[in-house]
Design an enzyme around this catalytic site. Structure first.
Site, PDB file in Angstrom:
ATOM      1  N   SER A 175       0.876  -1.179   0.000  1.00 40.06           N
ATOM      2  CA  SER A 175       0.000   0.000   0.000  1.00 40.06           C
ATOM      3  C   SER A 175       0.907   1.222   0.000  1.00 40.06           C
ATOM      4  O   SER A 175       2.112   1.095   0.274  1.00 40.06           O
ATOM      5  CB  SER A 175      -0.844  -0.023   1.281  1.00 40.06           C
ATOM      6  OG  SER A 175      -1.419   1.242   1.527  1.00 40.06           O
ATOM      7  N   TYR A 207      -1.902  -1.410  10.561  1.00 38.39           N
ATOM      8  CA  TYR A 207      -1.882  -1.605   9.104  1.00 38.39           C
ATOM      9  C   TYR A 207      -0.583  -1.042   8.519  1.00 38.39           C
ATOM     10  O   TYR A 207       0.111  -1.709   7.748  1.00 38.39           O
ATOM     11  CB  TYR A 207      -3.100  -0.914   8.499  1.00 38.39           C
ATOM     12  CG  TYR A 207      -3.239  -1.067   6.997  1.00 38.39           C
ATOM     13  CD1 TYR A 207      -3.463  -2.312   6.432  1.00 38.39           C
ATOM     14  CD2 TYR A 207      -3.160   0.039   6.148  1.00 38.39           C
ATOM     15  CE1 TYR A 207      -3.605  -2.458   5.052  1.00 38.39           C
ATOM     16  CE2 TYR A 207      -3.305  -0.100   4.780  1.00 38.39           C
ATOM     17  CZ  TYR A 207      -3.531  -1.352   4.232  1.00 38.39           C
ATOM     18  OH  TYR A 207      -3.665  -1.494   2.872  1.00 38.39           O
TER      19      TYR A 207
HETATM   20  N1  LIG Z   1      -8.670  -0.508  -1.502  1.00 37.20           N
HETATM   21  C1  LIG Z   1      -7.695   0.257  -1.117  1.00 37.20           C
HETATM   22  O1  LIG Z   1      -7.881   1.466  -0.942  1.00 37.20           O
HETATM   23  C2  LIG Z   1      -6.316  -0.338  -0.903  1.00 37.20           C
HETATM   24  C3  LIG Z   1      -5.231   0.538  -0.864  1.00 37.20           C
HETATM   25  C4  LIG Z   1      -3.966   0.025  -0.649  1.00 37.20           C
HETATM   26  C5  LIG Z   1      -3.773  -1.323  -0.489  1.00 37.20           C
HETATM   27  N2  LIG Z   1      -4.847  -2.165  -0.519  1.00 37.20           N
HETATM   28  C6  LIG Z   1      -4.568  -3.611  -0.338  1.00 37.20           C
HETATM   29  O2  LIG Z   1      -5.206  -4.324  -1.371  1.00 37.20           O
HETATM   30  C7  LIG Z   1      -5.450  -5.656  -0.936  1.00 37.20           C
HETATM   31  C8  LIG Z   1      -6.870  -6.041  -1.334  1.00 37.20           C
HETATM   32  O3  LIG Z   1      -7.791  -5.199  -0.652  1.00 37.20           O
HETATM   33  P1  LIG Z   1      -9.083  -4.604  -1.371  1.00 37.20           P
HETATM   34  O4  LIG Z   1      -8.977  -3.155  -1.335  1.00 37.20           O
HETATM   35  O5  LIG Z   1      -9.325  -5.283  -2.659  1.00 37.20           O
HETATM   36  O6  LIG Z   1     -10.188  -4.985  -0.284  1.00 37.20           O
HETATM   37  P2  LIG Z   1     -11.399  -6.021  -0.319  1.00 37.20           P
HETATM   38  O7  LIG Z   1     -12.316  -5.713  -1.444  1.00 37.20           O
HETATM   39  O8  LIG Z   1     -11.933  -6.010   1.078  1.00 37.20           O
HETATM   40  O9  LIG Z   1     -10.693  -7.413  -0.627  1.00 37.20           O
HETATM   41  C9  LIG Z   1      -9.982  -8.119   0.355  1.00 37.20           C
HETATM   42  C10 LIG Z   1      -9.810  -9.542  -0.144  1.00 37.20           C
HETATM   43  O10 LIG Z   1      -9.047 -10.260   0.831  1.00 37.20           O
HETATM   44  C11 LIG Z   1      -9.721 -11.467   1.127  1.00 37.20           C
HETATM   45  N3  LIG Z   1      -9.436 -11.887   2.492  1.00 37.20           N
HETATM   46  C12 LIG Z   1      -9.568 -11.169   3.636  1.00 37.20           C
HETATM   47  N4  LIG Z   1      -9.260 -11.925   4.696  1.00 37.20           N
HETATM   48  C13 LIG Z   1      -8.928 -13.162   4.203  1.00 37.20           C
HETATM   49  C14 LIG Z   1      -8.536 -14.379   4.804  1.00 37.20           C
HETATM   50  N5  LIG Z   1      -8.405 -14.504   6.135  1.00 37.20           N
HETATM   51  N6  LIG Z   1      -8.274 -15.444   4.002  1.00 37.20           N
HETATM   52  C15 LIG Z   1      -8.413 -15.341   2.649  1.00 37.20           C
HETATM   53  N7  LIG Z   1      -8.770 -14.208   2.031  1.00 37.20           N
HETATM   54  C16 LIG Z   1      -9.031 -13.131   2.807  1.00 37.20           C
HETATM   55  C17 LIG Z   1     -11.201 -11.151   0.936  1.00 37.20           C
HETATM   56  O11 LIG Z   1     -11.927 -12.339   0.609  1.00 37.20           O
HETATM   57  P3  LIG Z   1     -12.898 -13.158   1.596  1.00 37.20           P
HETATM   58  O12 LIG Z   1     -13.580 -12.177   2.478  1.00 37.20           O
HETATM   59  O13 LIG Z   1     -13.811 -13.874   0.637  1.00 37.20           O
HETATM   60  O14 LIG Z   1     -11.986 -14.103   2.309  1.00 37.20           O
HETATM   61  C18 LIG Z   1     -11.140 -10.253  -0.300  1.00 37.20           C
HETATM   62  O15 LIG Z   1     -11.110 -11.036  -1.472  1.00 37.20           O
HETATM   63  C19 LIG Z   1      -5.183  -5.668   0.558  1.00 37.20           C
HETATM   64  O16 LIG Z   1      -3.930  -6.268   0.801  1.00 37.20           O
HETATM   65  C20 LIG Z   1      -5.129  -4.207   0.931  1.00 37.20           C
HETATM   66  O17 LIG Z   1      -4.285  -3.970   2.025  1.00 37.20           O
HETATM   67  C21 LIG Z   1      -6.106  -1.701  -0.724  1.00 37.20           C
END
Ligand SMILES: NC(=O)c1ccc[n+]([C@@H]2O[C@H](COP(=O)([O-])OP(=O)(O)OC[C@H]3O[C@@H](n4cnc5c(N)ncnc54)[C@H](OP(=O)(O)O)[C@@H]3O)[C@@H](O)[C@H]2O)c1
Length: 317
Positions: free
Chosen positions: A187, A200
């Site tokens: 991130s 985080y």
């Molecule tokens: N969106 C942003 O603004 C942003 C910015 C910077 C970095 N990120 C990073 O991007 C990545 C994805 O996040 P996102 O933004 O796409 O959020 P999201 O839509 O909430 O997706 C998170 C994903 O992680 C999975 N997950 C969570 N806990 C899990 C577990 N215990 N085992 C297996 N899968 C798990 C969830 O699937 P299930 O619930 O089906 O398990 C979901 O597919 C993360 O690493 C986050 O830190 C996001």
């Protein structure tokens, strides 16, 4: 005269960076590779294991890769959501992929003891895995001193330890098969710390230490390492955030007026960085990248800025 020329060169260099980073939605290297680098098509026929593929960035990367004929292992906990993503991937692939080219793999990445079994299921299905994309993760909104230590531990179980363990399994597979590519979603908070998400920030900073070290060790084994650093994007991220208390979710939904990248654009930039095997890639709504640039070259100015803007950042990441 020579000193004046050197000074002028640096001034132009800094101005060039300042202007470009102010208008781009990614760092200059990634923007260059988007225009002149390898196309995502280069990955056609390769097998990519994506964790966190049931929503958000993972889902969007899966869709973009499927469009280019990349075979996929879709991993997350919610099987029904993975099946939905698989259906959409098959549709968007427009005949490039068949049912067997996408494996739905329900798994909780924090169940470390199950990693070997899941990885073997995937590698037996495809024979070979080329890329592991460690993307599953959760963020946080909390005041630093109020955070229950169990939250720090849960955050590291999910965002760091599960990633390390799965990667160690993948590296053995890559070494036995002539190489591979490890990708991890960090991130912008892995580069600089933002207020109200200390666990985080800490977890994403830890990824940089581990994976930069891995890159230096594994070059000779033809194992590439890419660290992706998205800024705020429209996903389920805010709703799923940890807070300071065990068992609680932040539960906030994004507003259409928020300054965030669309999930699709974020996924597209991630896919370009993967296809070009970039060491690190930054992405986010302008002018976020210019603030990251500021943090590297003018850290004191950046710190002043973050502290004075801290209320704005409560709803971002
Ligand atoms: N969106 C942003 O603004 C942003 C910015 C910077 C970095 N990120 C990073 O991007 C990545 C994805 O996040 P996102 O933004 O796409 O959020 P999201 O839509 O909430 O997706 C998170 C994903 O992680 C999975 N997950 C969570 N806990 C899990 C577990 N215990 N085992 C297996 N899968 C798990 C969830 O699937 P299930 O619930 O089906 O398990 C979901 O597919 C993360 O690493 C986050 O830190 C996001």
């Amino acid at each position: 005269m020579i000193l004046a020329l050197i000074g002028a060169f640096f001034l132009i260099y800094i101005l060039f960076y300042a202007i470009l980073t102010y208008i781009l939605d990614c760092d200059i290297q990634l923007a260059f590779y988007e225009k002149f680098g390898k196309s995502i098509d280069k990955l056609k026929g390769k097998v990519v294991f994506i964790t966190g593929a049931s929503s958000g960035i993972g889902e969007n990367v899966a869709l973009i890769l499927a469009k280019h004929g990349v075979k996929l292992i879709l991993a997350a906990r919610r099987e029904n959501e993975l099946e939905r993503v698989k259906k959409n991937c098959l549709e968007i692939s427009d005949g490039k992929l068949s049912n067997d080219d996408i494996l739905v793999l329900p798994m909780d990445v924090t169940d470390i003891s199950s990693h070997q079994k899941h990885f073997e299921t995937a590698s037996k299905h495809f024979g070979r895995i080329h890329i592991l994309f460690n993307n599953a993760g959760r963020s946080q909104r909390a005041m630093w001193e109020d955070i229950d230590l169990s939250i720090d531990k849960q955050m590291f179980e999910l965002n760091v330890f599960s990633v390390l363990n799965l990667t160690r399994i993948a590296i053995k597979h890559f070494k036995a098969n002539g190489g591979g590519h490890i990708v991890v979603t960090s991130s912008v908070t892995g580069i600089v710390a933002f207020p109200f998400s200390a666990s985080y920030d800490g977890s994403k900073h830890a990824l940089h230490g581990y994976f930069n070290a891995l890159r230096t060790e594994k070059l000779k084994h033809n194992i590439k390492v890419s660290i992706l650093c998205p800024g705020p994007a429209f996903t389920n991220f805010l709703a799923e955030c940890f807070t300071d208390k065990p068992g609680e979710k932040y539960g906030l939904t994004t507003k259409p007026t928020d300054k965030r990248l669309t999930g699709y654009r974020c996924g597209e930039l991630c896919a370009i960085a993967i296809a070009n095997e970039l060491n690190e890639a930054w992405m986010g709504c302008p002018p976020l990248i210019s603030f990251l640039f500021l943090s590297v070259y003018f850290p004191n100015l950046f710190n002043w800025f973050v502290i004075s803007m801290k209320n704005y950042y409560v709803n971002l990441n």
